[in-house]
Design a protein around this motif. Structure first.
Motif, short mmCIF file in Angstrom:
data_model
loop_
_atom_site.label_atom_id
_atom_site.label_comp_id
_atom_site.label_asym_id
_atom_site.label_seq_id
_atom_site.Cartn_x
_atom_site.Cartn_y
_atom_site.Cartn_z
N SER A 96 0.82 -1.22 0.00
CA SER A 96 0.00 0.00 0.00
C SER A 96 0.85 1.26 0.00
N TYR A 97 1.99 1.25 0.67
CA TYR A 97 2.80 2.47 0.70
C TYR A 97 3.35 2.80 -0.69
N LEU A 98 3.59 1.78 -1.52
CA LEU A 98 4.06 2.03 -2.89
C LEU A 98 2.92 2.60 -3.74
N LEU A 99 1.74 2.04 -3.57
CA LEU A 99 0.58 2.56 -4.31
C LEU A 99 0.27 3.99 -3.89
N SER A 100 0.25 4.24 -2.59
CA SER A 100 -0.09 5.59 -2.11
C SER A 100 0.96 6.61 -2.56
N ASP A 101 2.22 6.18 -2.59
CA ASP A 101 3.28 7.07 -3.05
C ASP A 101 3.08 7.44 -4.52
N ARG A 102 2.77 6.46 -5.34
CA ARG A 102 2.53 6.71 -6.77
C ARG A 102 1.30 7.59 -6.98
N LEU A 103 0.25 7.37 -6.20
CA LEU A 103 -0.98 8.14 -6.33
C LEU A 103 -0.90 9.50 -5.64
N GLN A 104 0.13 9.66 -4.84
CA GLN A 104 0.34 10.89 -4.07
C GLN A 104 -0.84 11.16 -3.14
N VAL A 105 -1.25 10.11 -2.42
CA VAL A 105 -2.26 10.21 -1.38
C VAL A 105 -1.70 9.58 -0.12
N SER A 106 -2.29 9.92 1.01
CA SER A 106 -1.78 9.33 2.26
C SER A 106 -2.04 7.83 2.27
N GLU A 107 -1.15 7.11 2.91
CA GLU A 107 -1.30 5.66 2.97
C GLU A 107 -2.55 5.27 3.74
N SER A 108 -2.86 6.00 4.80
CA SER A 108 -4.06 5.67 5.58
C SER A 108 -5.33 5.86 4.74
N TYR A 109 -5.37 6.90 3.91
CA TYR A 109 -6.51 7.12 3.02
C TYR A 109 -6.61 5.98 2.01
N LEU A 110 -5.49 5.61 1.41
CA LEU A 110 -5.50 4.54 0.42
C LEU A 110 -5.90 3.21 1.04
N LYS A 111 -5.45 2.95 2.26
CA LYS A 111 -5.82 1.70 2.92
C LYS A 111 -7.33 1.59 3.12
N LYS A 112 -7.99 2.70 3.42
CA LYS A 112 -9.45 2.69 3.56
C LYS A 112 -10.11 2.35 2.23
N THR A 113 -9.60 2.93 1.16
CA THR A 113 -10.13 2.64 -0.17
C THR A 113 -9.87 1.19 -0.54
#
Length: 161
Positions: free
Chosen positions: A28-45
């Motif tokens: 998730s941290y790699l995905l959130s970094d690429r999307l430029q969103v917080s990891e906690s936000y991406l984890k909820k999604t």
């Protein structure tokens, strides 16, 4: 109708996971970094996508997220409903009743109510039909359709890890 950014982000994540070299899980941290969103936000999604059976969460040292099913079995409606919910987006607040039934008028309240009921039913029927058309169209388009537009010679497999 307003759609959250998470729907678009989810579609991008699904393409990323499909393009991932050997379909290995992506953290998730790699995905959130690429999307430029917080990891906690991406984890909820991502949790919503997991619950919907669209992606799998792999818990291990080499784990992360990967597609749970083939892209031809994932529709835009699946993604939309995973993120936004599967309920109707049409909701009446009865504002017209509150406004027009409380007006001083020489018309009997029953006559006003009848006119309001017909008008409101007409509007809600139109919105409902539009919602059904919207969802029908989303159901007819898969991530595989989307991937047909991705030129594999330009992207090929990508190791996001």
């Amino acid at each position: 109708m307003k759609m959250s950014k998470a729907v678009e982000q989810s579609l991008v994540v699904l393409v990323m996971l499909e393009l991932q070299t050997d379909h290995e899980p992506v953290k998730s941290y790699l995905l959130s970094d690429r999307l430029q969103v917080s990891e906690s936000y991406l984890k909820k999604t991502m949790r919503k996508l997991v619950v919907a059976g669209i992606v799998d969460a792999i818990a291990s040292k080499e784990g992360g997220f990967k597609l749970a099913r083939p892209t031809d079995k994932i529709t835009l409606l699946d993604v939309y409903e995973a993120i936004e919910g599967d309920g109707s987006f049409i909701h009446s607040t009865q504002l017209a009743d509150r406004i027009f039934l409380n007006q001083q008028s020489d018309k009997p309240i029953e006559d006003v109510q009848e006119v309001l009921d017909v008008a409101i039913a007409d509007v809600l029927t139109t919105f409902s039909a539009a919602e059904q058309d919207f969802k029908k169209r989303l159901k007819s388009y898969t991530i595989a359709n989307l991937m047909q537009n991705v030129d594999s010679t330009q992207f090929g497999e990508i190791d996001w890890r």
